[in-house]
Design an enzyme around this catalytic site. Structure first.
Site, short mmCIF file in Angstrom:
data_model
loop_
_atom_site.label_atom_id
_atom_site.label_comp_id
_atom_site.label_asym_id
_atom_site.label_seq_id
_atom_site.Cartn_x
_atom_site.Cartn_y
_atom_site.Cartn_z
N THR A 1 2.52 7.40 -2.29
CA THR A 1 2.59 6.06 -1.42
C THR A 1 1.21 6.17 -0.81
O THR A 1 0.30 6.78 -0.62
CB THR A 1 3.73 6.24 -0.37
OG1 THR A 1 3.66 4.72 0.10
CG2 THR A 1 3.61 7.19 0.44
N ASP B 1 10.26 1.88 -3.80
CA ASP B 1 9.80 0.28 -3.39
C ASP B 1 11.05 -0.33 -2.68
O ASP B 1 12.06 0.25 -2.93
CB ASP B 1 9.50 -0.55 -4.68
CG ASP B 1 8.95 -1.77 -4.31
OD1 ASP B 1 7.71 -1.82 -4.00
OD2 ASP B 1 9.67 -2.76 -4.42
N GLY C 1 5.92 -2.78 9.18
CA GLY C 1 6.30 -3.86 8.69
C GLY C 1 7.38 -4.79 9.07
O GLY C 1 7.12 -5.08 10.34
N ARG D 1 16.03 3.66 3.42
CA ARG D 1 15.02 4.66 2.79
C ARG D 1 15.73 6.33 2.53
O ARG D 1 15.75 6.92 1.60
CB ARG D 1 13.73 4.69 3.48
CG ARG D 1 12.65 5.41 3.13
CD ARG D 1 11.26 5.43 3.70
NE ARG D 1 10.85 4.34 3.14
CZ ARG D 1 10.76 3.10 3.96
NH1 ARG D 1 10.91 3.22 5.23
NH2 ARG D 1 10.14 1.90 3.13
P1 ITT Z 1 3.53 1.81 -1.17
O1 ITT Z 1 1.79 2.28 -1.44
O2 ITT Z 1 4.42 2.85 -1.11
O3 ITT Z 1 3.87 0.89 -2.48
P2 ITT Z 1 3.71 -0.61 0.26
O4 ITT Z 1 3.59 -0.40 1.83
O5 ITT Z 1 3.01 -1.36 -0.28
O6 ITT Z 1 3.34 1.06 -0.05
P3 ITT Z 1 6.33 -1.63 -0.32
O7 ITT Z 1 5.72 -2.39 -1.56
O8 ITT Z 1 7.48 -0.76 -0.71
O9 ITT Z 1 5.63 -0.36 0.31
O10 ITT Z 1 6.83 -2.49 0.60
C1 ITT Z 1 6.66 -3.79 1.11
C2 ITT Z 1 6.46 -4.06 2.35
O11 ITT Z 1 7.71 -4.08 3.07
C3 ITT Z 1 5.63 -3.06 3.09
O12 ITT Z 1 4.30 -3.13 3.18
C4 ITT Z 1 6.27 -3.16 4.81
O13 ITT Z 1 5.48 -4.46 5.20
C5 ITT Z 1 7.75 -3.69 4.46
N1 ITT Z 1 8.72 -2.58 4.40
C6 ITT Z 1 8.88 -1.51 3.54
N2 ITT Z 1 9.89 -0.64 4.04
C7 ITT Z 1 9.98 -1.13 5.18
C8 ITT Z 1 10.72 -0.44 6.41
O14 ITT Z 1 11.62 0.70 6.24
N3 ITT Z 1 10.96 -1.29 7.63
C9 ITT Z 1 10.36 -2.43 7.60
N4 ITT Z 1 9.41 -2.84 6.70
C10 ITT Z 1 9.49 -2.21 5.55
#
Ligand code: ITT
Length: 184
Positions: free
Chosen positions: A5, A63, A138, A166
């Site tokens: 990640t 994801d 996020g 998660r």
């Molecule tokens: P990777 O390198 O693992 O892909 P990422 O930040 O791009 O990291 P995702 O595509 O899975 O991860 O997630 C998309 C967005 O959703 C992420 O940037 C956060 O803004 C939001 N998100 C993911 N998990 C979250 C959580 O547990 N709580 C709040 N927001 C979350």
């Protein structure tokens, strides 16, 4: 076991779940290209398929998407894009006068012996009227889990890990790994 990640918050949450089970994970800090797909499952799967070509040995990634029911599941598979664009304020504007029911979905893809297995976790809740809390990342400041009256950003990682999308997905994966003696 390697966890891929680019997101330190994800690593902090997941490593705590593994540590509680007495297992160390290695953070492979890599920003991989996520193919835009219609489902969180397929984004996770296709990412793992692509990384399988460049990573030696077993690894996993996940994801996550936020699905808002009155917006037909939006942002869902577009959560990454929305978190970089309209983000929380934009989502709150879209929800004025609408039902605020939502859920998070995490899909872990585990690549083990060159095969990919998926494990999911869901957390139901509602979107807050206003953001609250300094923790997390996020969409955490706008998400209130069912049965609580605070957002995910109002809690420490250990509390979020008790029931989060998660941690649920990861605990399923962990059980599989233990049952298959696949932990290294
Ligand atoms: P990777 O390198 O693992 O892909 P990422 O930040 O791009 O990291 P995702 O595509 O899975 O991860 O997630 C998309 C967005 O959703 C992420 O940037 C956060 O803004 C939001 N998100 C993911 N998990 C979250 C959580 O547990 N709580 C709040 N927001 C979350």
């Amino acid at each position: 076991m390697k966890f891929v990640t680019s997101n330190k918050h994800k690593f902090d949450e997941i490593s705590q779940v593994f540590n509680n089970a007495g297992i160390q994970i290695e953070w492979l800090k890599l920003k991989y290209d996520e193919l835009q797909e219609d489902f969180t499952e397929s984004i996770s799967y296709k990412s793992a398929m692509a990384l399988k070509e460049i990573i030696d040995g077993d690894f996993f990634l996940e994801d996550t998407g936020l699905y808002i029911r009155s917006l037909s599941g939006f942002p869902g598979p577009y959560s990454s894009f929305v978190s970089k664009t309209i983000f929380n304020d934009g989502l709150l504007k879209l929800l004025v006068g609408k039902d605020r029911g939502a859920y998070f979905k995490t899909v872990v893809s585990l690549c083990i012996d060159r095969r990919i297995l998926q494990f999911g976790g869901i957390l139901n809740g509602t979107i807050a009227e206003t953001p609250s809390g300094e923790n997390g990342f996020g969409f955490d400041p706008i998400f209130i889990p069912d049965g609580l009256n605070k957002t995910l950003a109002d809690m420490e990682i250990s509390e979020k890990n008790e029931f989060s999308h998660r941690s649920r997905a990861i605990k399923h994966a962990l059980l599989f790994l233990k049952n298959n003696n696949s932990l290294s």
